[in-house]
Design a protein around this motif. Structure first.
Motif, mmCIF file in Angstrom:
data_model
loop_
_atom_site.group_PDB
_atom_site.id
_atom_site.type_symbol
_atom_site.label_atom_id
_atom_site.label_comp_id
_atom_site.label_asym_id
_atom_site.label_seq_id
_atom_site.Cartn_x
_atom_site.Cartn_y
_atom_site.Cartn_z
ATOM 1 N N ASP C 13 -35.907 17.882 -7.916
ATOM 2 C CA ASP C 13 -36.018 18.465 -9.261
ATOM 3 C C ASP C 13 -34.708 18.380 -10.043
ATOM 4 O O ASP C 13 -34.261 19.357 -10.642
ATOM 5 N N GLY C 14 -34.082 17.239 -10.038
ATOM 6 C CA GLY C 14 -32.853 17.059 -10.812
ATOM 7 C C GLY C 14 -31.643 17.735 -10.210
ATOM 8 O O GLY C 14 -30.552 17.673 -10.770
ATOM 9 N N GLY C 15 -31.813 18.386 -9.076
ATOM 10 C CA GLY C 15 -30.682 19.030 -8.418
ATOM 11 C C GLY C 15 -30.599 18.602 -6.970
ATOM 12 O O GLY C 15 -31.287 17.670 -6.546
ATOM 13 N N ASP C 74 -28.364 25.466 -3.976
ATOM 14 C CA ASP C 74 -28.747 24.331 -4.825
ATOM 15 C C ASP C 74 -27.665 24.119 -5.866
ATOM 16 O O ASP C 74 -27.046 25.079 -6.327
ATOM 17 N N LYS C 76 -26.890 21.624 -9.581
ATOM 18 C CA LYS C 76 -27.449 20.652 -10.518
ATOM 19 C C LYS C 76 -26.551 19.432 -10.603
ATOM 20 O O LYS C 76 -25.338 19.532 -10.425
ATOM 21 N N LYS C 79 -27.274 12.939 -7.063
ATOM 22 C CA LYS C 79 -28.485 12.157 -6.832
ATOM 23 C C LYS C 79 -28.413 11.498 -5.465
ATOM 24 O O LYS C 79 -27.363 11.469 -4.813
#
Lengths: 207, 289, 103
Positions: C13-15, C74, C76, C79
């Protein structure tokens, strides 16, 4: 003498039931253990030797022929040393402590004492439900809650319980229960205290 | 990078923790751990079921993995008098093949003409490949607060390479079948001051010592307990233990003398229990009470 | 001598979700050994996690954290294929750094 005769008879009879191949594996297992184990602390190598009862139970898969079992139980019964003063009831409070304590007789322990210097325990709660306040009891033995209330408090019952704790094999040859008097785990006084735990009308077991 | 979600699981003792996230982010501590809900079987006591739940939560953060990591380092490092790694150690599937080796042990090894369990074989490799002395390894073979012996971490690493695989302890070689049959006799052998055998506690269903459930290791269903979760991180004391330790401590409580470390007796007993567990899926090193 | 950590970093989820297990005694200093002598305090004081040279987590810890601690968080950005570095330092000055690839 009696014990020796019974062994010879028993081993011969049971050899028939035990196949030749199983006999080989058994012999191999025993000699392997005697080679691979070592004495440690109070746990000497003699502990690997079977006595008559153990041998008959091992050979019969804990299901000895009836006649033989009865004869050997009689021998075990004669081995029980009952208190000289004829009294069986000790102190139930002390009995409760002995019943709770699970230590003693391992290679970490001392002769007649636990590693902490206390008298050996009976490990009773490991297998039995006994007093109403201990909920962490085992299930290998039957429940002893309300033992006296259900079975009565008479002298015969006291003598039976004393004998059962001293040598459980006198009543059921291949019982899972240790022979606490026979093995010198518990003293006469300690066994009396345990009898009181089960048979003193004031013990919480009978409340 | 505007937000950080933090989760610190206090792995052992349920102590409160003091944790301050800095670097300017807002910390949102403690997200509830995902629970794998398993239906507790009816025979289990409520306490045991609660513990199982706790164990499920702990599995994903299992400290056993730390010992896998340590074991991997040890496996690949050049060590011992011969300054060699263990990468040529043959665990039964060829030198250096670790994948699936653990669930196929104990097994027969032609080079020693013996049936060996995982720890016995690894110790053998440490002796033959690296030049360690077996007597030295056997001196203090079990974990204590001050030390985790190398074979413990190594066994844990090797066991981790069989995670999720089916237990398939072989019975093809005659010596493997002998080991099973001898192991069964050892399992049922009553002796000592308390007349105990392994089977006294582990030979029937639904037995307990205090609140501890006792697996019936002579049954197909129960025998998995002799495999699953081992090597195991014991929350009592926070120590990593292998099956060699488990069997040693069982014999202690059986009031027997002490079995030799990585002895044939223990390999045979592990063969008996392992074969009984065949077909079950091994979940890897685990967590024990 | 510090033992290796176990690090899992997963992009989602982008994180990135990071799970870290650290091998450490985390001795509080309040326990006594069998001889009755106090066992000296020995615990991780600082943990930091970096990604592409940037600090994504920095934490001050104390003796109330358990033995062999587990940390999950987590962040942000980040990748698949990127690397993260985790470093802890304890009160005796011992330190350990491990690296993991995000997958």
């Amino acid at each position: 003498m009696k014990i020796i005769q019974a062994t010879i008879f028993g081993a011969a009879a049971l050899a028939i039931a035990y196949t030749a191949q199983a006999q080989d594996y058994r012999a191999q297992a025993i000699s392997m253990m005697k080679r691979d184990f070592h004495a440690k602390g109070i746990a000497g190598m003699d502990r690997l030797d079977e006595d008559t009862v153990q041998k008959i139970c091992n050979l019969s898969h804990n299901n000895p022929p009836k006649g033989l079992a009865e004869r050997l139980q009689q021998d075990q019964l004669e081995d029980i040393k009952y208190p000289a003063d004829g009294k069986f009831l000790g102190d139930w409070k002390s009995g409760e402590k002995i019943a709770q304590r699970g230590r003693g007789m391992t290679w970490k322990d001392k002769d007649g004492k636990t590693s902490r210097g206390e008298p050996n325990g009976g490990s009773c709660y490991n297998c039995h439900q006994i007093g109403p306040d201990t909920t962490s009891f085992g299930s290998i033995g039957n429940s002893l809650l309300h033992f006296g209330k259900i079975r009565g408090y008479g002298a015969d019952m006291q003598k039976y319980v004393y004998g059962k704790i001293y040598n459980a094999k006198a009543f059921n040859l291949c019982s899972a229960m240790p022979r606490f008097g026979h093995s010198d785990t518990l003293s006469e006084e300690q066994i009396k205290d345990l009898v009181a735990l089960l048979l003193d009308p004031n013990s919480p077991v009978n409340k | 990078m505007s937000s950080i979600k933090l989760r610190v699981v206090v792995a052992l003792s349920g102590l409160a923790f003091a944790c301050a996230a800095q670097a300017g982010q807002t910390a949102t501590p403690v997200k509830v751990a995902a629970q794998t809900k398993k239906a507790a079987s009816k025979s289990r006591s409520a306490i045991a079921a609660e513990f199982e739940k706790f164990r499920d939560i702990m599995e994903e953060a299992s400290p056993a993995e730390l010992f896998e990591a340590k074991g991997e380092e040890l496996w690949k490092a050049k060590r011992g008098p011969k300054n060699a790694s263990l990468e040529k150690c043959d665990l039964g599937l060829g030198p250096g093949v670790l994948k699936g080796a653990y669930v196929k042990m104990p097994r027969y090894f032609a080079d020693t003409d013996q049936v060996m369990d995982a720890e016995r074989r690894i110790v053998y490799c440490m002796v033959t490949l690296q030049g360690f002395k077996e007597a030295d390894l056997a001196k203090k073979p079990f974990s204590s607060a001050s030390k985790t012996p190398d074979p413990v971490s190594l066994v844990t690493y090797v066991a981790g390479q069989s995670r999720g695989m089916k237990i398939a302890v072989p019975q093809k070689h005659p010596k493997e079948r002998d080991a099973y049959n001898t192991g069964e006799e050892i399992f049922n052998y009553r002796a000592g001051p308390w007349d105990f055998s392994c089977a006294t506690c582990h030979g029937a269903d639904n037995l307990r010592i205090r609140t501890q459930d006792l697996p019936n290791l002579s049954s197909k269903e129960g025998a998995i307990a002799a495999f699953q979760g081992w090597p195991g991180y014991r929350m009592t004391g926070g120590l990593m233990h292998t099956l060699q330790w488990r069997l040693n401590d069982c014999f202690r409580q059986q009031r027997f003398p002490e079995p030799g470390y990585v002895s044939e007796t223990l390999s045979d007993l592990l063969t008996y229990m392992g074969v009984n567990a065949n077909g079950h899926v091994y979940k890897g090193p685990g967590i024990k009470r | 001598m510090a033992d290796p950590m176990r690090i899992r970093a997963k992009a989602k989820d982008g994180g990135v979700n990071v799970k870290i297990l650290m091998a450490h005694e985390m001795e509080t200093g309040q326990r006594k050994d069998s001889a009755g002598k106090p066992i000296p305090a020995h615990f991780i004081q600082h943990v930091s996690v970096t990604w592409q040279g940037k600090v994504v987590l920095s934490a001050n810890w104390g003796p109330a954290i358990s033995k062999n601690p587990f940390l999950e968080f987590d962040f942000k950005g980040g990748k698949k294929g990127d690397k993260i570095q985790v470093t802890w330092t304890d009160n005796k000055g011992d330190t350990r750094t491990d690296e993991a690839t995000i997958n």
